[in-house]
Scaffold this active site. Sequence first.
Site, PDB file in Angstrom:
ATOM      1  N   GLY A   6       0.815  -1.202   0.000  1.00 26.25           N
ATOM      2  CA  GLY A   6       0.000   0.000   0.000  1.00 26.25           C
ATOM      3  C   GLY A   6       0.852   1.257   0.000  1.00 26.25           C
ATOM      4  O   GLY A   6       1.963   1.278  -0.526  1.00 26.25           O
ATOM      5  N   LEU A   7       0.312   2.315   0.619  1.00 30.46           N
ATOM      6  CA  LEU A   7       0.995   3.612   0.708  1.00 30.46           C
ATOM      7  C   LEU A   7       1.355   4.148  -0.673  1.00 30.46           C
ATOM      8  O   LEU A   7       2.443   4.694  -0.881  1.00 30.46           O
ATOM      9  CB  LEU A   7       2.251   3.504   1.578  1.00 30.46           C
ATOM     10  CG  LEU A   7       2.025   3.094   3.037  1.00 30.46           C
ATOM     11  CD1 LEU A   7       3.357   2.973   3.770  1.00 30.46           C
ATOM     12  CD2 LEU A   7       1.122   4.074   3.752  1.00 30.46           C
ATOM     13  N   CYS A   8       0.445   3.973  -1.623  1.00 26.19           N
ATOM     14  CA  CYS A   8       0.676   4.479  -2.986  1.00 26.19           C
ATOM     15  C   CYS A   8      -0.553   5.224  -3.496  1.00 26.19           C
ATOM     16  O   CYS A   8      -0.929   5.092  -4.666  1.00 26.19           O
ATOM     17  CB  CYS A   8       1.061   3.348  -3.927  1.00 26.19           C
ATOM     18  SG  CYS A   8      -0.051   1.938  -3.924  1.00 26.19           S
ATOM     19  N   GLY A   9      -1.201   5.954  -2.605  1.00 26.06           N
ATOM     20  CA  GLY A   9      -2.338   6.757  -3.023  1.00 26.06           C
ATOM     21  C   GLY A   9      -3.521   5.899  -3.438  1.00 26.06           C
ATOM     22  O   GLY A   9      -3.845   4.882  -2.813  1.00 26.06           O
ATOM     23  N   ALA A  63       2.946   6.637  -8.175  1.00 24.93           N
ATOM     24  CA  ALA A  63       1.910   6.974  -7.196  1.00 24.93           C
ATOM     25  C   ALA A  63       2.471   6.971  -5.781  1.00 24.93           C
ATOM     26  O   ALA A  63       2.129   7.838  -4.956  1.00 24.93           O
ATOM     27  CB  ALA A  63       0.766   5.975  -7.302  1.00 24.93           C
TER      28      ALA A  63
END
Length: 299
Positions: free
Chosen positions: A87-90, A254
């Site tokens: 995760g942590l990609c918008g 992203a």
Amino acid sequence: MANLKQIRKHIASVQNTGKITKAMKMVAVSKLRKSQAAVIATRPYVNTLIGIIERLVRKTDVSQHPLLRCAETKKTVALIVVSGDKGLCGAYNHNIVKAAKRFVTKRSDQYKKIKLFFIGTKAFDAMKRVTGIEMSRIENAWDKPSSEVAFELSKYLCSAFTEGALDEVLILYTRFKSVIQHDVMLDALLPLQSILSNHSQSETDQHSIPDKFDEACYIHEPSEEDVLDALLPRAVSVHIHRGLLEGLASENGARMTAMDSASKNATEMINRLTLQYNRARQAAITTELIEVVSGAEAL
């Protein structure tokens, strides 16, 4: 108002978070450069390969090639969903999941059976609750070379399509345009007539100049049919490989953008907390002075 100790702890926590996001941004920048270079290098190869196949298709009997057949009634469709493992990609993974759910909702009446092949755990975990769909995930896909994953998957899909187990194969991925712009794309893989049609349409839209060698007489060894038989499965593998590279570049872009925004937000929050800390400290000092002065006056 919070006491000084709580504010100091909050500031230290935000500072540690800011260090993490800044480090993740630098890692994403390094990965983005490599993945972006791979995407840019792959696109001309794909276009040239499809152009060669188009010239061969015009000179051969396409009805003899099972990968070019179009079923009269499409009963079973396979969709390859390319997402990330982290995760942590918008909104990168969210957009892919949203497009996959939209595809299942709209195409459920058109096909009798829908099969989903997931590359990446995020989309697979989000689609687990969807019922009536056959799902499978390629284990540790992003830990392997993308060309190897594309080859193995294309080999299975081509075999299933040739045997009639699949009537259509599509791929859902995110096309990389820039660091801040990524478009979710739904491309057809099989039958290969869909790829050729999309390529011809894109060439027409770009008003490309016809190659003067397109109509030249080539000598193909061992024969045009044999060359076409070898190139058709490779075209499917190359398109899957390109989808993986585009998705990886989009994910890195992203994540870089998201971590940059998180680092800026951390800096702004530290500034606000520092101002709050100074005000609280000044209020405490003022209170102590008032108490001292009041005590002195009372004496």
